[in-house]
Design an enzyme around this catalytic site. Structure first.
Site, PDB file in Angstrom:
ATOM      1  N   LYS A  10      15.169   5.838   3.430  1.00 19.52           N
ATOM      2  CA  LYS A  10      16.010   4.705   3.049  1.00 19.52           C
ATOM      3  C   LYS A  10      17.234   4.607   3.952  1.00 19.52           C
ATOM      4  O   LYS A  10      17.676   3.506   4.308  1.00 19.52           O
ATOM      5  CB  LYS A  10      16.388   4.827   1.575  1.00 19.52           C
ATOM      6  CG  LYS A  10      15.153   4.557   0.706  1.00 19.52           C
ATOM      7  CD  LYS A  10      15.263   5.102  -0.692  1.00 19.52           C
ATOM      8  CE  LYS A  10      14.030   4.722  -1.498  1.00 19.52           C
ATOM      9  NZ  LYS A  10      13.956   5.463  -2.776  1.00 19.52           N
ATOM     10  N   THR A  30       0.850  -1.198   0.000  1.00 16.39           N
ATOM     11  CA  THR A  30       0.000   0.000   0.000  1.00 16.39           C
ATOM     12  C   THR A  30       0.883   1.244   0.000  1.00 16.39           C
ATOM     13  O   THR A  30       2.093   1.156   0.196  1.00 16.39           O
ATOM     14  CB  THR A  30      -0.931   0.017   1.231  1.00 16.39           C
ATOM     15  OG1 THR A  30      -0.134   0.085   2.409  1.00 16.39           O
ATOM     16  CG2 THR A  30      -1.813  -1.229   1.273  1.00 16.39           C
TER      17      THR A  30
END
Ligand code: NAP
Lengths: 338, 167
Positions: free
Chosen positions: A225, A96
C-alpha cells in the site's frame, strides 16, 4: 455502461450485491445504468452482451462456486483473456487474487483490457506494485480511465482524498495504519495481554486473518500500500522492493504494556516520503489520530497548505470495499461526461 | 522546565536522601538520579546528577537556595527548557547482549542520557522487552542518540521501536 467482472469472489460478489441494492440510486443520482455483460472466474465465464441477471449470477456463484454454471450463458473453460478480447464492453473490473511477485494474472488482464480500449478498475495490489508506471502510462496512451481506490484503505477513500480533495497541496509525507489484520492483533494484545499466537488464531477464527497470514504479519501488505501511495500520490516510481519493511512477529504483550505505561500504543505504520519508504512497528501516542483500534485503518497526509489531514475507517471487508469500487465507477462515469 | 543539577556530595550515608528532599518538597518531579561513586573527586566527594521537572522559576530558586543552605556544593545547573525526550522500545535478548554496554554507548554522547529503563523479562529462551527514556539537550543530539542506538540494536539483533513523531 457495460461491465466485465474478472474475478467473482468475495469482492466481486459484494460488488454485484451493491449494484442490485443501488440500482435506483445510481439512475436517479447519476443517470448511470451499469450492465454486467460478463463475469469470469478460474473455471470459466458467463457472458451475455445484453446484460447478465446479477441476481441469477450471484445465486449461481454461491451454489456452484463458479459463474460458468450460469444458465444457458455460462461456459466452462472460457478464460478472462478471451472474454476481455471478445466481449464488447466499456469497463473491466480486475478482482483476481493478489500476486506480489509478478502481478499475474491481474497484470495481463489489465494490460489487455487497456489495449482493447476499456477502462479499468481494480482492487488488486499485485499489478500496481509490480508495474504502476507502466499501467499508468498505458492507460494515458490508450485514452482510457484507470482507477484503483480499493487497493489502499479498502472503504477509506485514501487515494481520492489525496488526489482530488487535496489536489492543490504538496504532500510531503503519508503515514498510516494500513492493515486491519495486524492492527487487530496489536489491539487485542494490548487489551487482553494475550500472546501473539493466541490472538492470531482468534483473528483467523473470526475471518480477520487469512489462513496464511504471512503477508500481513511481515508487513508486506502494508508495504504494498505504501508503494501504491508513493506512486499515486507522491509521484515516485517506487516498487515494492524499495520499501524497508519490519513486521510485527516479535511484538509481545509485555512490550506493548511497557509502551502503554509511557502513554503509547504500538502500531504497524507505513510511511511514504520522497526520500524514504518504510514499514515497521512504531510508538503512537495514545489519543493521536493514528492510534485507531481493532481492524480500523487510518492515514495522515502531511501537506503544505492544509497541514495534517487524517482519514479513518474500514480498511477491508467485501461490502465495505465495494464502496470504493462503486465510487470509482461513478467517478469514471462522471469523468466521461456520460 | 527540565532542570539538571550536578553536585558533589560527601561520601557518607544519608547524603543523597538529604538532597532529594528539598527538590521534591518544593515541587520538583524527579526524573533521574545518577550517583557516580566510581568517579570520586580528588577530595573524595561523589558526583551526583539529578534531573527533575519543575513548572515555575520561583520553585527552582527555592530548591537551589535550600540546597545551598544545606551546604551542598553545586557544580552545575542546567535548565533544559528545550530538552528532547525520546521513548524507545527494544525487543530481543537484551540482557544477554549486555544492556549495560548498550546504555553506556548511548550515554557517552555529549548532552545525552538514558534517564529511565524498564524491563520485562521473557520466559527462559524467549525475548525480553525494554523501554528506555533518552533525554537529549537538543534535536540533533536526540537524533544522534537514536541512530547510535539503532546501530547497536542492529549489532545485537534487537528490534528497536521508536516514536512515530521522529519519522
Ligand atoms: N475482500 C476484500 O475485502 C478486499 C479488500 C481490498 C482489496 N481486495 C483485493 O481484491 C481482489 C479480490 O479479492 P476477493 O476477496 O474477492 O478474492 P477472492 O474471494 O479470492 O476472489 C478472487 C476471484 O478471482 C478469480 N480468479 C482467480 N484466478 C483467476 C483467473 N486466472 N482468471 C479469472 N478469474 C480468476 C477467482 O476464481 P475462483 O474462485 O474460480 O478461483 C475468484 O472468483 C484481491 O486482489 C484482493 O487482494 C480485497
Amino acid at each position: 455502461m457495460r461491465l466485465i467482472m474478472i474475478g467473482f469472489g468475495n469482492l466481486g460478489r459484494a460488488f454485484g450485491r451493491s449494484l442490485l441494492e443501488k440500482k435506483e440510486f445510481l439512475l436517479t443520482n447519476y443517470g448511470l445504468t451499469p450492465s454486467v455483460v460478463a463475469a469470469v472466474d478460474e473455471y470459466g465465464a458467463a457472458v451475455d452482451e445484453g446484460g447478465l441477471d446479477v441476481k441469477k449470477l450471484l445465486k449461481t456463484a454461491e451454489k456452484a462456486n463458479t459463474v460458468a454454471d450460469y444458465p444457458a450463458r455460462g461456459k466452462k473453460g472460457r478464460s478472462a483473456l478471451e472474454v476481455i478480447e471478445e466481449v464488447e464492453a466499456d469497463l473491466v473490473f480486475e478482482l483476481t487474487p493478489t500476486n506480489i511477485k509478478n502481478g499475474e494474472p491481474g497484470l495481463t488482464h489489465i494490460k489487455k483490457a487497456m489495449m482493447a480500449g476499456r477502462h479499468v478498475i481494480t482492487s488488486n495490489k499485485g499489478p500496481l506494485v509490480v508495474a504502476f508506471r507502466e499501467l499508468d502510462r498505458l492507460a494515458k496512451q490508450k485514452g482510457v480511465e484507470f482507477r484503483y481506490s480499493g487497493s489502499v484503505g479498502g472503504a477509506v477513500p485514501v487515494i481520492g482524498l489525496a488526489k482530488k480533495m487535496l489536489a492543490g497541496n504538496m504532500v510531503h509525507a503519508i503515514r498510516g495504519v494500513l492493515n486491519g489484520t495486524t492492527n487487530y492483533i496489536l489491539t487485542r494484545m494490548s487489551k487482553e495481554g494475550a500472546p501473539f499466537d493466541v490472538v492470531l488464531r482468534e483473528a483467523q477464527e473470526l475471518g480477520i486473518a487469512e489462513k496464511d497470514p504471512t503477508l500481513d504479519i511481515e508487513g508486506t501488505d502494508t508495504a504494498c500500500k505504501i508503494t501504491i501511495l508513493a506512486n499515486a500520490v507522491l509521484g515516485i516510481s517506487a516498487k515494492l522492493k524499495d520499501v524497508k519493511v519490519v513486521g510485527i512477529r516479535r511484538i509481545r504483550p509485555e512490550a506493548i504494556r511497557l509502551a502503554q505505561e509511557a502513554g503509547y500504543a504500538v502500531k504497524l505504520i507505513g510511511v511514504a516520503k520522497r526520500d524514504s519508504l518504510e514499514v515497521g512497528p512504531k510508538l503512537v501516542p495514545v489519543g493521536h489520530p493514528l492510534a485507531v483500534g481493532g481492524t480500523l485503518n487510518a492515514v495522515t497526509f502531511e501537506t503544505d497548505l492544509a497541514r495534517e489531514v487524517t482519514i479513518t475507517g474500514f480498511g477491508a471487508g467485501p461490502r465495505e470495499t465495494s464502496s470504493a469500487l462503486l465510487g470509482d465507477l461513478i467517478d469514471i462515469h462522471t469523468a466521461l461526461g456520460d | 522546565m527540565l532542570v539538571r543539577i550536578e553536585m558533589e556530595l560527601e561520601d557518607v550515608p544519608g547524603q543523597l536522601v538529604k538532597v532529594l528532599d528539598p527538590i521534591s518538597r518544593f515541587g520538583g518531579n524527579i526524573q533521574n538520579v545518577v550517583h557516580q561513586r566510581d568517579r570520586k573527586t580528588p577530595l573524595g566527594r561523589v558526583p551526583v546528577t539529578v534531573i527533575f521537572d519543575v513548572d515555575e522559576r520561583a520553585r527552582l530558586n527555592r530548591i537551589i537556595a535550600a540546597l545551598r543552605n544545606m551546604g551542598i556544593r553545586i557544580t552545575r545547573i542546567g535548565e533544559r527548557e528545550g530538552m528532547v525526550k525520546s521513548i524507545v522500545l527494544m525487543i530481543g535478548h537484551i540482557i544477554h547482549t549486555d544492556i549495560r554496554d548498550t546504555i553506556d554507548r548511548v550515554n557517552v554522547i555529549r548532552g545525552v542520557m538514558v534517564s529511565d529503563l524498564s524491563l520485562a523479562m521473557g520466559a527462559v529462551g524467549e525475548e525480553s522487552a525494554a523501554r528506555a527514556t533518552i533525554m537529549a539537550s537538543d534535536e540533533k543530539r536526540a537524533r544522534a542518540a537514536l541512530s547510535r542506538l539503532e546501530k547497536i540494536a542492529g549489532e545485537k539483533k534487537l528490534l528497536m521501536i521508536t516514536s512515530l513523531e521522529g519519522m
